[in-house]
Design a protein around this motif. Structure first.
Motif, PDB file in Angstrom:
ATOM      1  N   PRO A   1     -14.864   6.255 -46.195  1.00  0.00           N
ATOM      2  CA  PRO A   1     -14.737   7.618 -45.661  1.00  0.00           C
ATOM      3  C   PRO A   1     -15.505   8.640 -46.487  1.00  0.00           C
ATOM      4  N   TRP A   2     -15.751   8.353 -47.786  1.00  0.00           N
ATOM      5  CA  TRP A   2     -16.467   9.291 -48.646  1.00  0.00           C
ATOM      6  C   TRP A   2     -17.942   9.435 -48.289  1.00  0.00           C
ATOM      7  N   SER A   3     -18.488   8.453 -47.519  1.00  0.00           N
ATOM      8  CA  SER A   3     -19.921   8.536 -47.189  1.00  0.00           C
ATOM      9  C   SER A   3     -20.160   8.735 -45.694  1.00  0.00           C
ATOM     10  N   GLU A   4     -19.144   9.116 -44.957  1.00  0.00           N
ATOM     11  CA  GLU A   4     -19.309   9.234 -43.500  1.00  0.00           C
ATOM     12  C   GLU A   4     -20.381  10.247 -43.128  1.00  0.00           C
ATOM     13  N   GLY A   5     -20.570  11.273 -43.951  1.00  0.00           N
ATOM     14  CA  GLY A   5     -21.608  12.259 -43.663  1.00  0.00           C
ATOM     15  C   GLY A   5     -23.020  11.722 -43.841  1.00  0.00           C
ATOM     16  N   GLU A   6     -23.165  10.632 -44.593  1.00  0.00           N
ATOM     17  CA  GLU A   6     -24.480  10.029 -44.837  1.00  0.00           C
ATOM     18  C   GLU A   6     -24.758   8.841 -43.919  1.00  0.00           C
ATOM     19  N   GLN A   7     -23.716   8.306 -43.321  1.00  0.00           N
ATOM     20  CA  GLN A   7     -23.882   7.102 -42.502  1.00  0.00           C
ATOM     21  C   GLN A   7     -24.746   7.402 -41.289  1.00  0.00           C
ATOM     22  N   GLY A   8     -25.720   6.520 -41.069  1.00  0.00           N
ATOM     23  CA  GLY A   8     -26.693   6.720 -39.993  1.00  0.00           C
ATOM     24  C   GLY A   8     -27.916   7.478 -40.437  1.00  0.00           C
ATOM     25  N   ALA A   9     -27.916   7.965 -41.706  1.00  0.00           N
ATOM     26  CA  ALA A   9     -29.044   8.775 -42.175  1.00  0.00           C
ATOM     27  C   ALA A   9     -29.563   8.335 -43.540  1.00  0.00           C
ATOM     28  N   ASN A  10     -28.672   8.135 -44.519  1.00  0.00           N
ATOM     29  CA  ASN A  10     -29.102   7.864 -45.890  1.00  0.00           C
ATOM     30  C   ASN A  10     -28.320   6.701 -46.484  1.00  0.00           C
ATOM     31  N   ASN A  11     -28.956   6.028 -47.447  1.00  0.00           N
ATOM     32  CA  ASN A  11     -28.312   4.931 -48.173  1.00  0.00           C
ATOM     33  C   ASN A  11     -27.712   5.456 -49.472  1.00  0.00           C
ATOM     34  N   THR A  12     -26.424   5.206 -49.679  1.00  0.00           N
ATOM     35  CA  THR A  12     -25.725   5.760 -50.843  1.00  0.00           C
ATOM     36  C   THR A  12     -24.865   4.736 -51.577  1.00  0.00           C
ATOM     37  N   SER A  13     -24.778   3.498 -51.097  1.00  0.00           N
ATOM     38  CA  SER A  13     -23.820   2.538 -51.647  1.00  0.00           C
ATOM     39  C   SER A  13     -24.401   1.777 -52.822  1.00  0.00           C
ATOM     40  N   HIS A  14     -23.551   0.922 -53.411  1.00  0.00           N
ATOM     41  CA  HIS A  14     -23.976   0.039 -54.496  1.00  0.00           C
ATOM     42  C   HIS A  14     -24.383  -1.339 -53.970  1.00  0.00           C
ATOM     43  N   GLY A  15     -24.760  -1.427 -52.699  1.00  0.00           N
ATOM     44  CA  GLY A  15     -25.209  -2.680 -52.098  1.00  0.00           C
ATOM     45  C   GLY A  15     -24.416  -3.083 -50.877  1.00  0.00           C
ATOM     46  N   CYS A  16     -23.268  -2.442 -50.680  1.00  0.00           N
ATOM     47  CA  CYS A  16     -22.436  -2.763 -49.521  1.00  0.00           C
ATOM     48  C   CYS A  16     -22.922  -2.036 -48.274  1.00  0.00           C
ATOM     49  N   THR A  17     -22.363  -2.432 -47.140  1.00  0.00           N
ATOM     50  CA  THR A  17     -22.579  -1.740 -45.873  1.00  0.00           C
ATOM     51  C   THR A  17     -21.386  -0.825 -45.652  1.00  0.00           C
ATOM     52  N   ASN A  18     -21.603   0.480 -45.829  1.00  0.00           N
ATOM     53  CA  ASN A  18     -20.540   1.474 -45.630  1.00  0.00           C
ATOM     54  C   ASN A  18     -20.467   1.874 -44.163  1.00  0.00           C
ATOM     55  N   VAL A  19     -19.261   1.882 -43.611  1.00  0.00           N
ATOM     56  CA  VAL A  19     -19.011   2.374 -42.256  1.00  0.00           C
ATOM     57  C   VAL A  19     -17.810   3.294 -42.309  1.00  0.00           C
ATOM     58  N   SER A  20     -17.578   4.012 -41.227  1.00  0.00           N
ATOM     59  CA  SER A  20     -16.446   4.937 -41.187  1.00  0.00           C
ATOM     60  C   SER A  20     -15.128   4.179 -41.217  1.00  0.00           C
ATOM     61  N   ALA A  21     -14.063   4.877 -41.550  1.00  0.00           N
ATOM     62  CA  ALA A  21     -12.741   4.252 -41.583  1.00  0.00           C
ATOM     63  C   ALA A  21     -12.369   3.710 -40.210  1.00  0.00           C
ATOM     64  N   GLU A  22     -12.678   4.479 -39.170  1.00  0.00           N
ATOM     65  CA  GLU A  22     -12.344   4.032 -37.810  1.00  0.00           C
ATOM     66  C   GLU A  22     -13.140   2.799 -37.424  1.00  0.00           C
ATOM     67  N   ALA A  23     -14.451   2.798 -37.746  1.00  0.00           N
ATOM     68  CA  ALA A  23     -15.301   1.662 -37.383  1.00  0.00           C
ATOM     69  C   ALA A  23     -14.907   0.415 -38.166  1.00  0.00           C
ATOM     70  N   ALA A  24     -14.582   0.581 -39.450  1.00  0.00           N
ATOM     71  CA  ALA A  24     -14.183  -0.572 -40.262  1.00  0.00           C
ATOM     72  C   ALA A  24     -12.914  -1.204 -39.722  1.00  0.00           C
ATOM     73  N   HIS A  25     -11.956  -0.381 -39.323  1.00  0.00           N
ATOM     74  CA  HIS A  25     -10.711  -0.910 -38.764  1.00  0.00           C
ATOM     75  C   HIS A  25     -10.970  -1.611 -37.433  1.00  0.00           C
ATOM     76  N   TRP A  26     -11.848  -1.048 -36.625  1.00  0.00           N
ATOM     77  CA  TRP A  26     -12.198  -1.671 -35.337  1.00  0.00           C
ATOM     78  C   TRP A  26     -12.873  -3.018 -35.573  1.00  0.00           C
ATOM     79  N   LEU A  27     -13.794  -3.065 -36.532  1.00  0.00           N
ATOM     80  CA  LEU A  27     -14.487  -4.317 -36.827  1.00  0.00           C
ATOM     81  C   LEU A  27     -13.521  -5.407 -37.273  1.00  0.00           C
ATOM     82  N   MET A  28     -12.522  -5.061 -38.055  1.00  0.00           N
ATOM     83  CA  MET A  28     -11.557  -6.056 -38.528  1.00  0.00           C
ATOM     84  C   MET A  28     -10.844  -6.737 -37.364  1.00  0.00           C
ATOM     85  N   GLY A  29     -10.684  -6.030 -36.271  1.00  0.00           N
ATOM     86  CA  GLY A  29     -10.030  -6.610 -35.100  1.00  0.00           C
ATOM     87  C   GLY A  29     -10.969  -7.412 -34.223  1.00  0.00           C
ATOM     88  N   ILE A  30     -12.270  -7.279 -34.435  1.00  0.00           N
ATOM     89  CA  ILE A  30     -13.267  -7.956 -33.603  1.00  0.00           C
ATOM     90  C   ILE A  30     -13.799  -9.220 -34.277  1.00  0.00           C
TER      91      ILE A  30
END
Length: 429
Positions: free
Chosen positions: A326-355
């Motif tokens: 959730p801390w990088s949601e403003g950058e998602q889709g535009a800039n890379n800010t992580s330490h190597g992981c794929t950051n997604v929004s809290a809602e998208a991450a929860h949805w993915l866990m169910g899929i």
């Protein structure tokens, strides 16, 4: 899915029972009569060579009953312990030996009785009795089967066995021969070793068909490995393959495309690794899923933090995950800010866990570094031909890939074998 030069060898014990004419009197008239047409020479009885040798001692508890038949086929094998109790065993596909369904016991005597039947119907039965070794005092190679009984996996899930310490090259063929995989419906494949021998992976040329049942046995208990070690234990599991889901992550667009059964079902903005800690490009498989876990990077050169994350899915042993950020949601889709992981929004991450399921395919492209082979379940990160070259045993010539040897993440699955993992890390970020 490399020979074990130091593996204990046993002298072959062969008993050949051959029919010979019984000559009584040997008169000339009888000899002429036998030579006349219509008096066929009796067919020779078949023969069989058995291993372990009769009266062999110090036989490893991983021993199999070898039966090399001449002039006929093996039609019956009976293995019993020293109390007369039967020991279940199954033949290898090539019929070269019978494999006990479980490891033999230490310091016990066993008898194998093998019958061979020739084309004429004549039979030969031979026995061999051998004694297993005492419990080994040599250090054990710890092995781990990354397949859990009664679980359902994605269509890209390889069968993976990890080893600690690594298996030396000269021992890999003998270890691979004790890694068994059966699939229903049949989808034959092969094992492939990573370069350092820490991991062996098994897959078919194409994805598993949904609904496939995979039965695995890593039958290494008591197996001599290298000069000093033995296998630690047998592992078995039977699992099922579910529906097809795959994720395509593109650094160029900063988007994740989610496919189910070959159809695009959602696009998700992502933030990948920044230039100093880039994400790996390659074809991976979801390895583990955590509702909540802790990333501890205090031992890493570019780390130094500890953070709890939700809805995390492991992609590599080195610590790359897809997770809620959730801390990088403003950058998602535009800039890379992580330490190597794929950051997604809290809602998208929860949805993915169910899929998603463990064993679903994940492809990342366009980043600054390539995925290291063996850093995770990387069986699909190379072509089938490259994968098969990693086998320590000959690959059956009939195993050929489809024209599209490198799968696209949106393709439909299906088509024409406990140690901590190597360099396993929850560094994430």
């Amino acid at each position: 899915m490399r020979n074990m030069d130091v593996r204990q060898r046993f002298t072959l014990f062969a008993v050949t029972v051959a029919a010979a004419p019984l000559l009584v009197g040997g008169c000339t008239a009888d000899q002429r009569e036998a030579a006349k047409p219509g008096h066929a020479k009796p067919a020779a009885a078949p023969s069989v060579t058995l291993t372990p040798a009769d009266r062999a001692k110090d036989v490893p508890i991983s021993a199999e009953v070898g039966a090399a038949a001449s002039g006929g086929k093996v039609t019956a094998v009976k293995l019993t312990d020293d109390k007369g109790r039967p020991v279940p065993a199954q033949p290898r596909e090539d019929g070269s030996s019978w494999v006990p369904a479980r490891p033999l016991e230490n310091s016990r005597t066993y008898t194998a009785e093998v019958t061979v039947t020739g084309d004429s119907g004549r039979t030969t039965t031979q026995k061999t009795t051998f004694t297993t070794s005492a419990k080994s005092t040599r250090p054990a190679v710890t092995s781990n089967l990354y397949l859990t009984d009664n679980q359902t996996y994605g269509t890209a899930m390889p069968v993976v066995v990890g080893f600690d310490p690594p298996i030396p090259k000269e021992a890999r063929a003998d270890v691979q021969r004790r890694l068994f995989v059966k699939t229903d419906p049949p989808q034959p494949g092969t094992w492939s070793w990573d370069a350092d021998g820490k991991q062996a992976e098994y897959r078919a040329p194409d994805f598993w068909k949904p609904g496939t049942k995979i039965s695995v046995r890593s039958g290494l208990e008591g197996l001599p490995i290298g000069k000093e070690a033995v296998g630690d234990t047998d592992h078995t599991a039977t699992a099922k393959v579910g529906r097809q889901v795959s994720l395509d992550i593109d650094n160029g667009t900063k988007q994740m495309s989610v496919y189910q059964d070959g159809k695009l079902i959602r696009r998700i903005p992502v933030s990948l690794g920044k230039p100093s800690t880039p994400s790996s490009s390659g074809t991976m498989v979801i390895m583990e899923k955590f509702d909540r876990t802790t990333f501890d990077t205090r031992g890493d050169p570019n780390g130094g933090y500890v953070v709890d994350v939700d809805d995390a899915q492991r992609l590599t042993w080195g610590g790359e995950f897809i997770h809620s950020a959730p801390w990088s949601e403003g950058e998602q889709g535009a800039n890379n800010t992580s330490h190597g992981c794929t950051n997604v929004s809290a809602e998208a991450a929860h949805w993915l866990m169910g899929i998603t399921k463990v064993g679903d395919l994940v492809t990342v492209k366009g980043t600054e570094v390539e995925l290291d082979q063996g850093n995770g379940f990387t069986a699909w990160n190379v072509s089938w031909d490259q994968f098969a070259k990693g086998s320590a045993l000959p690959v059956p010539p009939g195993l050929k890939p489809t024209p599209s040897a490198t799968p696209h993440p949106g393709s439909v699955a299906g088509g024409s074998a406990p140690a901590p993992a190597p360099s396993r890390s929850n560094t994430g970020g």
